[in-house]
Design an enzyme around this catalytic site. Structure first.
Site, PDB file in Angstrom:
ATOM      1  N   GLY A 123     -55.886 -59.994  42.521  1.00  0.00           N
ATOM      2  CA  GLY A 123     -57.164 -60.703  42.434  1.00  0.00           C
ATOM      3  C   GLY A 123     -56.996 -62.070  41.795  1.00  0.00           C
ATOM      4  N   SER A 157     -56.133 -59.019  49.491  1.00  0.00           N
ATOM      5  CA  SER A 157     -55.542 -58.151  50.519  1.00  0.00           C
ATOM      6  C   SER A 157     -55.566 -56.693  50.083  1.00  0.00           C
ATOM      7  CB  SER A 157     -54.092 -58.562  50.802  1.00  0.00           C
ATOM      8  OG  SER A 157     -54.035 -59.863  51.303  1.00  0.00           O
ATOM      9  N   GLU A 237     -43.366 -63.490  45.182  1.00  0.00           N
ATOM     10  CA  GLU A 237     -44.085 -63.475  46.454  1.00  0.00           C
ATOM     11  C   GLU A 237     -43.285 -64.231  47.521  1.00  0.00           C
ATOM     12  OE1 GLU A 237     -48.183 -64.227  45.733  1.00  0.00           O
ATOM     13  OE2 GLU A 237     -48.681 -64.475  47.833  1.00  0.00           O
TER      14      GLU A 237
HETATM   15  C1  LIG Z   1     -53.521 -63.405  54.987  1.00  0.00           C
HETATM   16  C2  LIG Z   1     -53.901 -63.857  53.607  1.00  0.00           C
HETATM   17  C3  LIG Z   1     -53.803 -62.968  52.545  1.00  0.00           C
HETATM   18  C4  LIG Z   1     -54.173 -63.379  51.255  1.00  0.00           C
HETATM   19  N1  LIG Z   1     -54.103 -62.456  50.251  1.00  0.00           N
HETATM   20  C5  LIG Z   1     -54.494 -62.817  49.003  1.00  0.00           C
HETATM   21  C6  LIG Z   1     -54.497 -61.860  47.949  1.00  0.00           C
HETATM   22  O1  LIG Z   1     -54.142 -60.698  48.133  1.00  0.00           O
HETATM   23  N2  LIG Z   1     -54.922 -62.257  46.730  1.00  0.00           N
HETATM   24  C7  LIG Z   1     -55.316 -63.540  46.472  1.00  0.00           C
HETATM   25  O2  LIG Z   1     -55.638 -63.835  45.329  1.00  0.00           O
HETATM   26  N3  LIG Z   1     -55.346 -64.473  47.458  1.00  0.00           N
HETATM   27  C8  LIG Z   1     -54.948 -64.132  48.722  1.00  0.00           C
HETATM   28  N4  LIG Z   1     -54.980 -65.065  49.732  1.00  0.00           N
HETATM   29  C9  LIG Z   1     -55.532 -66.385  49.468  1.00  0.00           C
HETATM   30  C10 LIG Z   1     -54.507 -67.505  49.456  1.00  0.00           C
HETATM   31  O3  LIG Z   1     -53.732 -67.467  48.282  1.00  0.00           O
HETATM   32  C11 LIG Z   1     -55.308 -68.828  49.573  1.00  0.00           C
HETATM   33  O4  LIG Z   1     -55.917 -68.829  50.852  1.00  0.00           O
HETATM   34  C12 LIG Z   1     -54.440 -70.043  49.433  1.00  0.00           C
HETATM   35  O5  LIG Z   1     -53.933 -70.157  48.128  1.00  0.00           O
HETATM   36  C13 LIG Z   1     -55.205 -71.341  49.798  1.00  0.00           C
HETATM   37  O6  LIG Z   1     -56.401 -71.411  49.097  1.00  0.00           O
HETATM   38  P1  LIG Z   1     -57.790 -71.658  49.859  1.00  0.00           P
HETATM   39  O7  LIG Z   1     -57.889 -70.700  50.983  1.00  0.00           O
HETATM   40  O8  LIG Z   1     -58.856 -71.676  48.839  1.00  0.00           O
HETATM   41  O9  LIG Z   1     -57.650 -73.088  50.540  1.00  0.00           O
HETATM   42  P2  LIG Z   1     -57.877 -74.541  49.800  1.00  0.00           P
HETATM   43  O10 LIG Z   1     -57.151 -74.535  48.508  1.00  0.00           O
HETATM   44  O11 LIG Z   1     -59.354 -74.778  49.806  1.00  0.00           O
HETATM   45  O12 LIG Z   1     -57.163 -75.479  50.813  1.00  0.00           O
HETATM   46  C14 LIG Z   1     -57.772 -75.919  52.051  1.00  0.00           C
HETATM   47  C15 LIG Z   1     -56.837 -76.915  52.693  1.00  0.00           C
HETATM   48  O13 LIG Z   1     -56.675 -78.066  51.832  1.00  0.00           O
HETATM   49  C16 LIG Z   1     -55.307 -78.297  51.570  1.00  0.00           C
HETATM   50  N5  LIG Z   1     -55.154 -78.767  50.184  1.00  0.00           N
HETATM   51  C17 LIG Z   1     -55.755 -78.282  49.085  1.00  0.00           C
HETATM   52  N6  LIG Z   1     -55.356 -78.959  47.978  1.00  0.00           N
HETATM   53  C18 LIG Z   1     -54.468 -79.893  48.413  1.00  0.00           C
HETATM   54  C19 LIG Z   1     -53.681 -80.879  47.757  1.00  0.00           C
HETATM   55  N7  LIG Z   1     -53.736 -81.050  46.432  1.00  0.00           N
HETATM   56  N8  LIG Z   1     -52.837 -81.649  48.496  1.00  0.00           N
HETATM   57  C20 LIG Z   1     -52.779 -81.493  49.858  1.00  0.00           C
HETATM   58  N9  LIG Z   1     -53.497 -80.555  50.540  1.00  0.00           N
HETATM   59  C21 LIG Z   1     -54.329 -79.767  49.829  1.00  0.00           C
HETATM   60  C22 LIG Z   1     -54.646 -76.949  51.746  1.00  0.00           C
HETATM   61  O14 LIG Z   1     -53.253 -77.078  52.039  1.00  0.00           O
HETATM   62  C23 LIG Z   1     -55.427 -76.364  52.915  1.00  0.00           C
HETATM   63  O15 LIG Z   1     -54.927 -76.863  54.133  1.00  0.00           O
HETATM   64  C24 LIG Z   1     -54.628 -64.698  51.032  1.00  0.00           C
HETATM   65  C25 LIG Z   1     -54.714 -65.600  52.095  1.00  0.00           C
HETATM   66  C26 LIG Z   1     -54.375 -65.188  53.372  1.00  0.00           C
HETATM   67  C27 LIG Z   1     -54.494 -66.171  54.513  1.00  0.00           C
END
Ligand SMILES: Cc1cc2nc3c(=O)[nH]c(=O)nc-3n(C[C@H](O)[C@H](O)[C@H](O)COP(=O)(O)OP(=O)(O)OC[C@H]3O[C@@H](n4cnc5c(N)ncnc54)[C@H](O)[C@@H]3O)c2cc1C
Length: 369
Positions: A123, A157, A237
């Site tokens: 989480g 997940s 990871e």
């Molecule tokens: C299949 C899957 C399983 C997952 N499982 C888990 C889980 O079990 N537990 C958990 O905690 N999380 C989980 N996640 C979440 C995952 O860790 C996040 O989706 C990831 O860290 C990106 O965060 P966000 O989705 O909030 O995207 P954001 O951080 O909002 O990013 C959106 C876009 O902006 C870009 N971006 C953001 N900041 C910058 C920057 N400073 N410079 C350049 N580009 C930037 C990113 O690269 C991305 O393209 C999972 C995600 C997926 C897809």
């Protein structure tokens, strides 16, 4: 050293055991079936000892180098006895739990996870905090010997299958104000809502916390240790966890070759480029496994492994799309589901943009811009 702590001997004996103990997965490709099969495989491996090697004795393991765990993952997932997604949670969560939980808590809980008696989830991410994890706002407030948790996690997940969660909360401002807890998922006030993904599998969830009471002895480390814990977890990871996923991708590459051969077709250029991407990833990850086995503490250099994994995974499924016309667009085949899931490879475990930022700033020292 026990003979079984030698990786080559270990692999030989594990293979012989897997050849004589039939753990073949059922044909059912639903997530429920995958989870049941994962539990079945975990229990069999643990009871036969294989699932305990590479884990420390103080947490129910049988000791030996981390490499032994990587071999188990490679053999089990490469043979398609368990799916790489559920399997990965073992490698993502257990090392950090062993490092940060009290010795008593780790000794009680880790064997339950390794034996498949429980599933755990991670989480970390929140609706407004993914890449910028340090901005998380799920709050833990002290209340006598307990803590009261309020907030929301997302993309968690397998939360709907999990009995516990390693949860990051905010207890004070800034990076030093993040604190981790080991939370029972059946605690009053927790609501889990599965999210339907575009590949048709409800793999992850929203998890809500409303006045959830957690005992102080479930804190991992001390108040403010949540950020170092997250930094400790993320390299796992991207290391042992990848070895089994790479084995899976190789097995799918072999399937692709077989399918093309059955049609009397080939596409040397696309297949060669895909093999090169997989091989580069495997070489890099092999070096990472050796560094880990040699006692190196992994850090930002594992961002390279993550970028290579995402690239190779997407290239494999792009190639499947190109050389098997219609398999992705028109057929309800595993190729379609996996192609769609592969789009997430540049997101889960930290996006490729963020990994490239880390490589530029922390490995190449190129500064912020
Ligand atoms: C299949 C899957 C399983 C997952 N499982 C888990 C889980 O079990 N537990 C958990 O905690 N999380 C989980 N996640 C979440 C995952 O860790 C996040 O989706 C990831 O860290 C990106 O965060 P966000 O989705 O909030 O995207 P954001 O951080 O909002 O990013 C959106 C876009 O902006 C870009 N971006 C953001 N900041 C910058 C920057 N400073 N410079 C350049 N580009 C930037 C990113 O690269 C991305 O393209 C999972 C995600 C997926 C897809």
């Amino acid at each position: 050293m026990s003979a079984l702590h030698d990786p080559a001997e270990f692999r030989t004996q594990l293979r012989a055991w897997l050849d004589t103990n039939d753990l073949t997965a059922p044909a059912d490709h639903s997530l429920e079936s995958h989870m049941r099969q994962f539990i079945r495989v975990q229990r069999a491996l643990y009871d036969a000892g294989w699932g305990r090697y590479g884990w420390p004795e103080k947490a129910g393991g049988l000791g030996g180098p981390d490499m032994l765990r990587a071999i188990v993952g490679e053999e089990v997932v490469g043979r398609r006895l368990a799916e790489p997604g559920p399997y990965s949670m073992l490698e993502v969560l257990t090392p950090t739990m062993i490092d940060y939980a009290s010795p008593e808590l780790a000794a009680e809980m880790v064997p339950k996870l390794l034996r498949g008696e429980e599933q755990w989830c991670q989480g970390f991410s929140e609706p407004g905090s993914g890449s910028d994890l340090a901005s998380l706002s799920t709050r833990a407030t002290p209340d006598g010997d307990n803590w009261i948790i309020n907030g929301q996690k997302v993309w968690t997940s397998f939360a709907q299958y999990s009995q516990r969660c390693i949860l990051l909360t905010r207890t004070a401002p800034g990076h030093d104000g993040i604190t981790a807890f080991f939370v029972d998922m059946d605690a009053p006030g927790i609501t889990v809502r599965p999210l339907h993904t575009m590949h048709g599998v409800d793999e992850f969830c929203e998890v809500y916390f409303d006045d959830v009471v957690v005992s102080g002895d479930r804190m991992l480390g001390k108040p403010g240790d949540g950020w170092p814990l997250a930094m400790d977890l993320l390299p796992f990871e991207r290391s042992t966890c990848f070895w089994q996923r790479i084995a899976y991708l190789y097995s799918r590459f072999d399937d692709l070759i077989a399918q093309l051969a059955a049609r009397g077709e080939t596409d040397d250029s696309a297949m060669g480029a895909t093999y090169l991407a997989l091989h580069t990833l495997r070489c890099r990850s092999a070096a990472t496994q050796h560094r880990l086995a040699g006692g190196t503490r992994l850090g930002p250099e594992t961002s390279i492994d993550k970028v290579l994994l995402a690239g190779a995974e997407q290239q494999l499924y792009d190639t499947a799309r190109d050389v098997l016309p219609g398999a992705i667009e028109l057929d309800e085949s595993p190729w379609r589901t996996e192609y769609l899931y592969s789009r997430a490879a540049t997101i889960y475990g930290g996006t490729s943009e963020i990994q490239r930022n880390i490589i530029a700033r922390r490995l190449l020292d190129l500064g912020k811009e």
